[in-house]
Scaffold this motif. Sequence first.
Motif, PDB file in Angstrom:
ATOM      1  N   ASP A 158      -5.158 -21.424 -13.369  1.00 24.06           N
ATOM      2  CA  ASP A 158      -6.172 -20.436 -13.765  1.00 24.06           C
ATOM      3  C   ASP A 158      -6.627 -19.586 -12.590  1.00 24.06           C
ATOM      4  O   ASP A 158      -7.225 -18.529 -12.767  1.00 24.06           O
ATOM      5  CB  ASP A 158      -7.412 -21.142 -14.339  1.00 24.06           C
ATOM      6  CG  ASP A 158      -7.065 -21.946 -15.564  1.00 24.06           C
ATOM      7  OD1 ASP A 158      -6.438 -21.367 -16.463  1.00 24.06           O
ATOM      8  OD2 ASP A 158      -7.400 -23.140 -15.606  1.00 24.06           O
ATOM      9  N   VAL A 159      -6.379 -20.089 -11.396  1.00 31.28           N
ATOM     10  CA  VAL A 159      -6.805 -19.349 -10.208  1.00 31.28           C
ATOM     11  C   VAL A 159      -5.592 -18.560  -9.706  1.00 31.28           C
ATOM     12  O   VAL A 159      -4.602 -19.133  -9.282  1.00 31.28           O
ATOM     13  CB  VAL A 159      -7.280 -20.307  -9.086  1.00 31.28           C
ATOM     14  CG1 VAL A 159      -7.944 -19.518  -7.972  1.00 31.28           C
ATOM     15  CG2 VAL A 159      -8.206 -21.358  -9.639  1.00 31.28           C
ATOM     16  N   ALA A 160      -5.712 -17.239  -9.781  1.00 30.91           N
ATOM     17  CA  ALA A 160      -4.561 -16.424  -9.385  1.00 30.91           C
ATOM     18  C   ALA A 160      -4.505 -16.278  -7.873  1.00 30.91           C
ATOM     19  O   ALA A 160      -5.542 -16.275  -7.201  1.00 30.91           O
ATOM     20  CB  ALA A 160      -4.686 -15.047 -10.025  1.00 30.91           C
ATOM     21  N   GLY A 200     -17.379 -14.107  -4.347  1.00 33.51           N
ATOM     22  CA  GLY A 200     -16.552 -13.662  -5.467  1.00 33.51           C
ATOM     23  C   GLY A 200     -15.060 -13.844  -5.303  1.00 33.51           C
ATOM     24  O   GLY A 200     -14.279 -13.374  -6.124  1.00 33.51           O
ATOM     25  N   VAL A 201     -14.641 -14.553  -4.245  1.00 32.78           N
ATOM     26  CA  VAL A 201     -13.188 -14.714  -4.061  1.00 32.78           C
ATOM     27  C   VAL A 201     -12.656 -15.977  -4.737  1.00 32.78           C
ATOM     28  O   VAL A 201     -11.472 -16.284  -4.634  1.00 32.78           O
ATOM     29  CB  VAL A 201     -12.783 -14.715  -2.566  1.00 32.78           C
ATOM     30  CG1 VAL A 201     -12.970 -13.344  -1.964  1.00 32.78           C
ATOM     31  CG2 VAL A 201     -13.530 -15.765  -1.781  1.00 32.78           C
ATOM     32  N   GLY A 202     -13.531 -16.689  -5.422  1.00 32.67           N
ATOM     33  CA  GLY A 202     -13.069 -17.837  -6.206  1.00 32.67           C
ATOM     34  C   GLY A 202     -13.271 -19.186  -5.541  1.00 32.67           C
ATOM     35  O   GLY A 202     -12.573 -20.141  -5.876  1.00 32.67           O
ATOM     36  N   LYS A 203     -14.236 -19.301  -4.642  1.00 30.36           N
ATOM     37  CA  LYS A 203     -14.441 -20.581  -3.946  1.00 30.36           C
ATOM     38  C   LYS A 203     -14.905 -21.657  -4.943  1.00 30.36           C
ATOM     39  O   LYS A 203     -14.381 -22.765  -4.950  1.00 30.36           O
ATOM     40  CB  LYS A 203     -15.467 -20.419  -2.805  1.00 30.36           C
ATOM     41  CG  LYS A 203     -14.994 -19.450  -1.735  1.00 30.36           C
ATOM     42  CD  LYS A 203     -15.945 -19.368  -0.567  1.00 30.36           C
ATOM     43  CE  LYS A 203     -17.286 -18.756  -0.905  1.00 30.36           C
ATOM     44  NZ  LYS A 203     -17.230 -17.337  -1.302  1.00 30.36           N
ATOM     45  N   THR A 204     -15.869 -21.275  -5.791  1.00 31.34           N
ATOM     46  CA  THR A 204     -16.359 -22.236  -6.786  1.00 31.34           C
ATOM     47  C   THR A 204     -15.236 -22.599  -7.746  1.00 31.34           C
ATOM     48  O   THR A 204     -15.044 -23.764  -8.108  1.00 31.34           O
ATOM     49  CB  THR A 204     -17.530 -21.615  -7.585  1.00 31.34           C
ATOM     50  OG1 THR A 204     -18.434 -21.043  -6.663  1.00 31.34           O
ATOM     51  CG2 THR A 204     -18.220 -22.629  -8.447  1.00 31.34           C
ATOM     52  N   MET A 205     -14.494 -21.568  -8.116  1.00 30.50           N
ATOM     53  CA  MET A 205     -13.408 -21.764  -9.077  1.00 30.50           C
ATOM     54  C   MET A 205     -12.358 -22.742  -8.534  1.00 30.50           C
ATOM     55  O   MET A 205     -11.891 -23.616  -9.253  1.00 30.50           O
ATOM     56  CB  MET A 205     -12.769 -20.394  -9.331  1.00 30.50           C
ATOM     57  CG  MET A 205     -12.117 -20.290 -10.653  1.00 30.50           C
ATOM     58  SD  MET A 205     -11.390 -18.664 -10.818  1.00 30.50           S
ATOM     59  CE  MET A 205     -10.684 -18.841 -12.429  1.00 30.50           C
ATOM     60  N   TYR A 336      -6.823 -11.599 -16.473  1.00 29.56           N
ATOM     61  CA  TYR A 336      -7.926 -11.121 -17.317  1.00 29.56           C
ATOM     62  C   TYR A 336      -7.472 -10.185 -18.438  1.00 29.56           C
ATOM     63  O   TYR A 336      -8.194  -9.980 -19.404  1.00 29.56           O
ATOM     64  CB  TYR A 336      -9.030 -10.502 -16.445  1.00 29.56           C
ATOM     65  CG  TYR A 336      -9.710 -11.578 -15.653  1.00 29.56           C
ATOM     66  CD1 TYR A 336     -10.524 -12.516 -16.284  1.00 29.56           C
ATOM     67  CD2 TYR A 336      -9.473 -11.724 -14.292  1.00 29.56           C
ATOM     68  CE1 TYR A 336     -11.095 -13.555 -15.579  1.00 29.56           C
ATOM     69  CE2 TYR A 336     -10.047 -12.765 -13.576  1.00 29.56           C
ATOM     70  CZ  TYR A 336     -10.853 -13.669 -14.229  1.00 29.56           C
ATOM     71  OH  TYR A 336     -11.414 -14.714 -13.538  1.00 29.56           O
ATOM     72  N   GLY A 358     -11.939 -11.233  -6.580  1.00 30.38           N
ATOM     73  CA  GLY A 358     -11.544 -11.697  -7.908  1.00 30.38           C
ATOM     74  C   GLY A 358     -12.643 -11.433  -8.918  1.00 30.38           C
ATOM     75  O   GLY A 358     -12.394 -10.998 -10.050  1.00 30.38           O
ATOM     76  N   ALA A 359     -13.892 -11.697  -8.495  1.00 26.64           N
ATOM     77  CA  ALA A 359     -15.021 -11.489  -9.399  1.00 26.64           C
ATOM     78  C   ALA A 359     -15.138 -10.012  -9.781  1.00 26.64           C
ATOM     79  O   ALA A 359     -15.364  -9.675 -10.952  1.00 26.64           O
ATOM     80  CB  ALA A 359     -16.304 -11.965  -8.735  1.00 26.64           C
TER      81      ALA A 359
HETATM   82  P1  ADP Z   1     -17.267 -17.557  -5.067  1.00 20.62           P
HETATM   83  O1  ADP Z   1     -17.621 -18.989  -5.313  1.00 20.62           O
HETATM   84  O2  ADP Z   1     -16.253 -17.384  -3.990  1.00 20.62           O
HETATM   85  O3  ADP Z   1     -18.432 -16.647  -4.887  1.00 20.62           O
HETATM   86  P2  ADP Z   1     -16.462 -17.666  -7.790  1.00 20.62           P
HETATM   87  O4  ADP Z   1     -15.551 -18.829  -7.787  1.00 20.62           O
HETATM   88  O5  ADP Z   1     -17.827 -17.907  -8.281  1.00 20.62           O
HETATM   89  O6  ADP Z   1     -16.536 -17.010  -6.354  1.00 20.62           O
HETATM   90  O7  ADP Z   1     -15.772 -16.484  -8.585  1.00 20.62           O
HETATM   91  C1  ADP Z   1     -16.463 -15.715  -9.495  1.00 20.62           C
HETATM   92  C2  ADP Z   1     -15.577 -15.341 -10.647  1.00 20.62           C
HETATM   93  O8  ADP Z   1     -14.564 -14.430 -10.193  1.00 20.62           O
HETATM   94  C3  ADP Z   1     -14.828 -16.493 -11.219  1.00 20.62           C
HETATM   95  O9  ADP Z   1     -15.563 -17.153 -12.190  1.00 20.62           O
HETATM   96  C4  ADP Z   1     -13.599 -15.824 -11.800  1.00 20.62           C
HETATM   97  O10 ADP Z   1     -13.928 -15.270 -13.040  1.00 20.62           O
HETATM   98  C5  ADP Z   1     -13.338 -14.678 -10.859  1.00 20.62           C
HETATM   99  N1  ADP Z   1     -12.332 -14.981  -9.840  1.00 20.62           N
HETATM  100  C6  ADP Z   1     -12.521 -15.005  -8.509  1.00 20.62           C
HETATM  101  N2  ADP Z   1     -11.373 -15.284  -7.863  1.00 20.62           N
HETATM  102  C7  ADP Z   1     -10.436 -15.476  -8.806  1.00 20.62           C
HETATM  103  C8  ADP Z   1      -9.045 -15.805  -8.758  1.00 20.62           C
HETATM  104  N3  ADP Z   1      -8.405 -15.992  -7.613  1.00 20.62           N
HETATM  105  N4  ADP Z   1      -8.401 -15.916  -9.934  1.00 20.62           N
HETATM  106  C9  ADP Z   1      -9.037 -15.733 -11.093  1.00 20.62           C
HETATM  107  N5  ADP Z   1     -10.335 -15.416 -11.197  1.00 20.62           N
HETATM  108  C10 ADP Z   1     -11.040 -15.280 -10.081  1.00 20.62           C
END
Ligand code: ADP
Length: 555
Positions: A158-160, A200-205, A336, A358-359
Amino acid sequence: MLNFKNKKLIYSVIALVILLALFAFAYVKNQASSINYETYQLLLDTNDIQSATIDGDEIILKTKNGTKYKIVKDGVDIKELIKKVPLNIAENSTFVSDLASGVILFIMIFAFILYLRKKDMQARSKMEEKRTKQQAFDIDSFMSTPIKPVVSNITFKDVAGISEVKEELTEIVDFLRNPSKYKNFGIKLPKGVLLVGPPGVGKTMIAKAVAGEANVPFFYQSGSSFVQIYVGIGAKRVRELFAYAKKYAPSIIFIDEIDAVGKARGGLRNDERESTLNQLLSEMDGFEDSSGVIIIAATNKIEVLDEALLRSGRFDRRVFVSLPDKIEREAIINIYLKDKKHKVNTKNIAEITVGFSGAALSTLVNEAAINALKRGSRVIEESDFYAVRDKVLLGKKKILSFSNEEKDIQALYQSAKALCAYWYDVSFDKVSIVSDGIKDIDKEIESRSEMLSKIKVYLAGMTATELFYQDKFSNALNDLQKAKDLANLMVEKYGMGNSIYPNKLDSSNILEEAKDDVKKFLERYKDALKTIKEKMLKDEIVTKEELKSIVNEIF
Ligand code: ADP
């Protein structure tokens, strides 16, 4: 609103005024008017005098209707007076009675003040009670937000993009799937992984994906939620969090925005944050490597973190997550757009979204879909993306977005850094148009020449634009700061200037020396730099391997 101190003052003033008024009244009331001997004789003859009191040199006469008179004692025939009216011979009797009434008055007033104070105290204690209830409510609502694990259904697919990040984390997934395997072999795994990267780069994800891949519970906590106003609550929360995670082990604790708790101590003290941080550190030290709990923390400001957090045995594995490059952006856009009808060449969209996280890309796709709906179409077109791109950009001011000219300058800037990093052997994997992958590895001992090489890399971009455009640009800001900081550190802390004692000129000498070297180097290898820049413009990224082959071809 009156505060308690003011109220007290007002009550005292009121009491004093009342007291004075009463005394004045009593005084006026008791005041006897002087009469001459004839008037006295008349009063005596008409039997108008009810009583008489000797008061010092005077006699106070009280008539039947209550009026008081006074007359000099010497002029009065006391014997005659006694015959007609009872004579009170207690000297100073009026004073005594005044004193008595004064005391009574005083007691009354004192009682009155006490009464007012009591009322006030009651009101205050009611308020206090209300406030305590409110506090208790706040704490309760914080504490009663149950620490509950989430079962994550997100997996790596799911994480691109960010394939390197995923690769680095697969070992952790394997450990979580089977901790006993590692335990039996006596292999130690990091307790903590720090994900570093912009928002927004997907760290939580990715942290959720690790939990999803390993099929273990995931405990989410945001760093800022620990730092409450009430001392001790954050620390308690940390204790509970670890206790739960151990109970559910193997499991993952994810602490978002760890910088909220883990900011370097010193400077302005914040007791609550410090006690929370200390608790976190002692929890991390307290559990064994094989407990099956992995702590993943995220931050975009590693430089502000307290050193203690980065020490070995704590967050000693760091994974850098950067903004997606062109290929990664395309992959994210595809994710998406997957279940939406569209006629879009995602390559083109990736092309116009340099600097989007990503966000931001997920927002962009959503906005484009809304735009299509507004047009009355169920199919998203490329024009929908162009229409909303600026809106998304404005909404997220931090997004970098370049015009063609800016892209050119930035590509040259980053290419020069990449080439210098390769040439001067500064550790990195890849350099992209928006970020350098230069690794700031903590080495216990670093030499002057290694530090000088880093400075050369920081100054490379600026030197290149001077060579090619005969101009300097504002994109050099961060690198220039890093170069200055490092030069100052070398001179002030490590005695690497001309003399051991810090000398301001030494820092600028170091910077000039580095810049001269870089200038000579880049002038000599202009062609290599041009080739790298072309590659950077095309793909937005150059890896170490690619640089190696470019450099080998040229030399
Ligand atoms: P961070 O924790 O780095 O601030 P998040 O993990 O909260 O970022 O990312 C926010 C949203 O952005 C995610 O819920 C997802 O929808 C999208 N997103 C960010 N990076 C990616 C990725 N590499 N692939 C797919 N979706 C992503």
